[in-house]
Write an enzyme that holds these catalytic residues in place. Structure first.
Site, short mmCIF file in Angstrom:
data_model
loop_
_atom_site.label_atom_id
_atom_site.label_comp_id
_atom_site.label_asym_id
_atom_site.label_seq_id
_atom_site.Cartn_x
_atom_site.Cartn_y
_atom_site.Cartn_z
N TYR A 234 0.87 -1.17 0.00
CA TYR A 234 0.00 0.00 0.00
C TYR A 234 0.91 1.23 0.00
CZ TYR A 234 -4.14 -2.81 0.96
OH TYR A 234 -5.18 -3.71 0.88
N HIS A 416 -17.27 -2.04 3.86
CA HIS A 416 -15.93 -2.15 4.43
C HIS A 416 -15.93 -3.03 5.68
CE1 HIS A 416 -11.85 -0.99 5.54
NE2 HIS A 416 -12.28 -0.75 6.77
#
Length: 621
Positions: A234, A416
């Protein structure tokens, strides 16, 4: 050796037409098919391509999938491009991306002839021909890029061996056959080069709204990043808007993926930083780096999110997402998820997101609201669970107080959870009755999260209830998984995108902490004094000492199903709306929506009893 082809026919002998007749018939059939395909699949909007959606299946780029959706016919047309074909390929779908118990279509050769057939794999990975051939091969042909296979399949087939294609995430699987097999049943997936790719196949058929004449663009891109040679990265990059950048509306955005990196860039998000800080330090590096400034954790307001397979995102004509101007931070954080299973070294990337914005503000500001569970350890999942459900509420009391009389309109949603999430659904209830699903993903993956436009705008009125439920799998955990911000903790959130924007930014719940303490006392009563109920013990510590027998699991699940809740009915300033929000009763739901039942396709005539022979001898058909 088999000849890979462009023409497809069942495995049976028929009288052969002349070459001229065959060419004429084939050309006419293809032309008619393409006309019907474009007309039926695209509706009134002229398509940019007969196959508007495209993804690489494998990291090497050997397999590329394109597709189109017909909601009228409830059918998907697939085009699979196979570069550098060896002895065959398999493609299909499964619940979580496993190659066992998968619904497959296989192209293979026995060394003399090539075949295409609908198949399935058993729990040991052995492949079997499906008695019901629901994948229909329409064309196979050589192209300059490789072998192109065009085939179709209904969403649902009512075949117990087939996967039901639904609105949410689909786990696609693939395999490359490197040598001939004397029969389909001789193939075991464990012996193949295989992989998976996640995508939303059933894209909403949303018409493109008119765009303003004064629209401008801004690119938020990674600055020539050297992608690390590891499987998952990431990457975070901080940039800023120009000085004095006035208030604008974002009206659409689209991905920019560096050419050649299509299989590396998995998803991207642009966040705006918190306005209460005057400045943010520059940063360009891995998001989990110890060198990352802690202030970057305050860059969490989503402006744009894209995941593999998604195309441009459009706001409704009457709304736009505000950024810039007074009360808005100039600082933006780009986060790019690189998926690099081959651990390729030396690859550089400048991918990002292109924002389209206008100074002519639209009628409404769009807003983002959090639904679901509060990030708190009082909501927990026992270990070794296959499908434990937690539910968060946005209550009628909160919507009655915080929403305008005309209500709000939800047009997009981003679900999420963290690593153990398997399903997420949000349902709208009115007057005690569930009315409609806002968003559902029965094959949800925490590794594939995107903002999805809804097929139908959902209107929420004052007094309505929004119920968000998450299903978790903790089979690989030895301790309870508690709610929280850490990646090994859990969340259950639906970020809904709506208009007009209100002060309500967060509408979530959690079980009342006092009732949870009663649960721990109850456990002690039946199991001995194993759980510390003393004031100094934290909730995670208490959960860690619970003996997780079936009784304690059932009682915890029951507690979450009846105990009062603590409501967070919060403004953007993180201050709750005025009122009493603790020890609130669960919303009373007297009628629930029925689970959707698969629609069996209308009879399409007799399906072939066996596989289709593929043989065009290397030409273009």
């Amino acid at each position: 050796m088999a000849r890979w082809g462009g023409q497809a026919h069942p495995a049976m002998k028929v009288p052969s037409p002349s070459v001229r007749e065959a060419a004429s018939m084939y050309g006419t059939a293809v032309a008619i098919f393409l006309v019907i395909l474009v007309a039926a699949l695209q509706g009134s909007e002229p398509p940019e391509s007969p196959f508007p959606y495209r993804i690489p299946l494998d990291p090497e780029g050997t397999l590329e999938l394109s597709w189109n959706v017909s909601y009228v016919q409830e059918t998907i047309h697939f085009q699979l491009l196979v570069r550098e074909l060896k002895a065959g390929v398999l493609f299909g779908m499964s619940d979580r991306g496993e190659l066992e118990n998968a619904d497959l279509v296989v192209l293979w050769t026995d060394g003399d002839s090539a075949y295409f057939g609908d198949a399935w794999s058993d729990q040991k990975g052995w492949i079997h021909l499906d008695a019901q051939q629901d994948y229909q091969l329409l064309r196979a042909q050589r192209t300059p890029e490789g072998l192109s296979l065009l085939f179709k399949r209904p969403f649902g087939t009512c075949d117990p061996k087939d996967y039901l294609i639904e609105d949410g995430t689909v786990h696609l699987v693939y395999g490359i056959l490197e040598e001939p097999f004397w029969s389909l049943e001789a193939i075991n997936t464990s012996a193949l080069h295989t992989g998976l790719q996640r995508v939303q196949l059933l894209k909403p058929n949303v018409s493109v709204p008119a765009l303003p004449a004064d629209m401008r663009t801004m690119e938020v891109r990674a600055p020539d990043v050297l992608v690390p040679g590891q499987e998952t990265t990431y990457w975070c990059y901080i940039t800023e808007l120009p000085d004095g950048f006035p208030r604008h509306h974002i009206v659409m955005y689209e991905p920019i993926v560096t050419e050649g990196n299509e299989a590396l860039v998995h998803h991207m998000e642009v966040f705006q930083c918190a306005a209460e800080f005057e400045s943010f330090p520059q940063f360009n590096g891995p998001c989990d780096s110890k060198m990352k400034p802690s202030r970057l954790n305050y860059c969490r307001h989503v402006l744009a999110a894209w995941a593999l397979g998604a195309k441009a995102f459009y706001y409704p004509e009457e709304a736009g997402l505000a950024f810039g101007g007074a009360g808005s931070s100039r600082f933006l954080r780009l986060e790019v998820h690189y998926h690099n299973p081959l651990k390729i070294e030396g690859r550089r990337d400048s991918s990002g997101i292109r924002l389209y914005y206008t100074a002519t503000l639209r009628r409404f500001d769009a807003g983002i609201m959090e639904l679901g569970l509060v990030y708190t350890p009082v909501m927990a999942i026992p270990p070794q669970e296959t499908a434990f459900v937690l539910t968060g509420y946005c209550t009628d009391k909160c919507t009655q107080l915080a929403l305008p009389p005309s209500g709000i309109h939800i047009f997009a949603s981003q679900l999420h959870t963290h690593l153990t999430g398997r399903k997420v659904v949000t349902v709208l209830a009115r007057d005690g009755r569930e009315r409609e699903v806002v968003n559902r993903d029965d094959h949800y993956s925490p590794h594939f999260q995107e903002i999805r436009m809804l097929k139908k705008v959902v209107s929420v009125h004052p007094g309505d209830v929004l119920i968000t439920s998450c299903t978790y799998n903790t089979e690989d955990r030895k301790l309870a998984t508690v709610g929280g911000f850490g990646i090994l903790e859990e969340m259950c959130v639906n970020y809904v995108h709506y208009y007009p924007q209100t002060q309500l930014e967060l509408c979530k719940s959690a079980v009342d902490p006092g009732f949870l303490q009663k649960y721990f006392h109850f456990v002690n009563r039946f199991n001995g004094e194993e759980v510390c109920t003393c004031p100094q013990a934290s909730v995670p510590e208490q959960f860690a000492t619970v003996p997780w027998n079936s009784f304690n699991r059932q009682v915890l699940s029951a507690l979450y199903g009846f105990a009062p809740i603590s409501m967070h009915c919060n403004k953007s300033s993180a201050v709750r709306f005025q009122g009493e929000w603790n020890l609130q009763p669960l919303p009373e739901i007297i009628s629930k929506l029925e689970e959707p039942t698969p629609q069996c396709p209308a009879s399409r005539g007799r399906s072939p009893a066996g596989p289709t022979v593929v043989d065009i001898g290397g030409g273009k058909g």
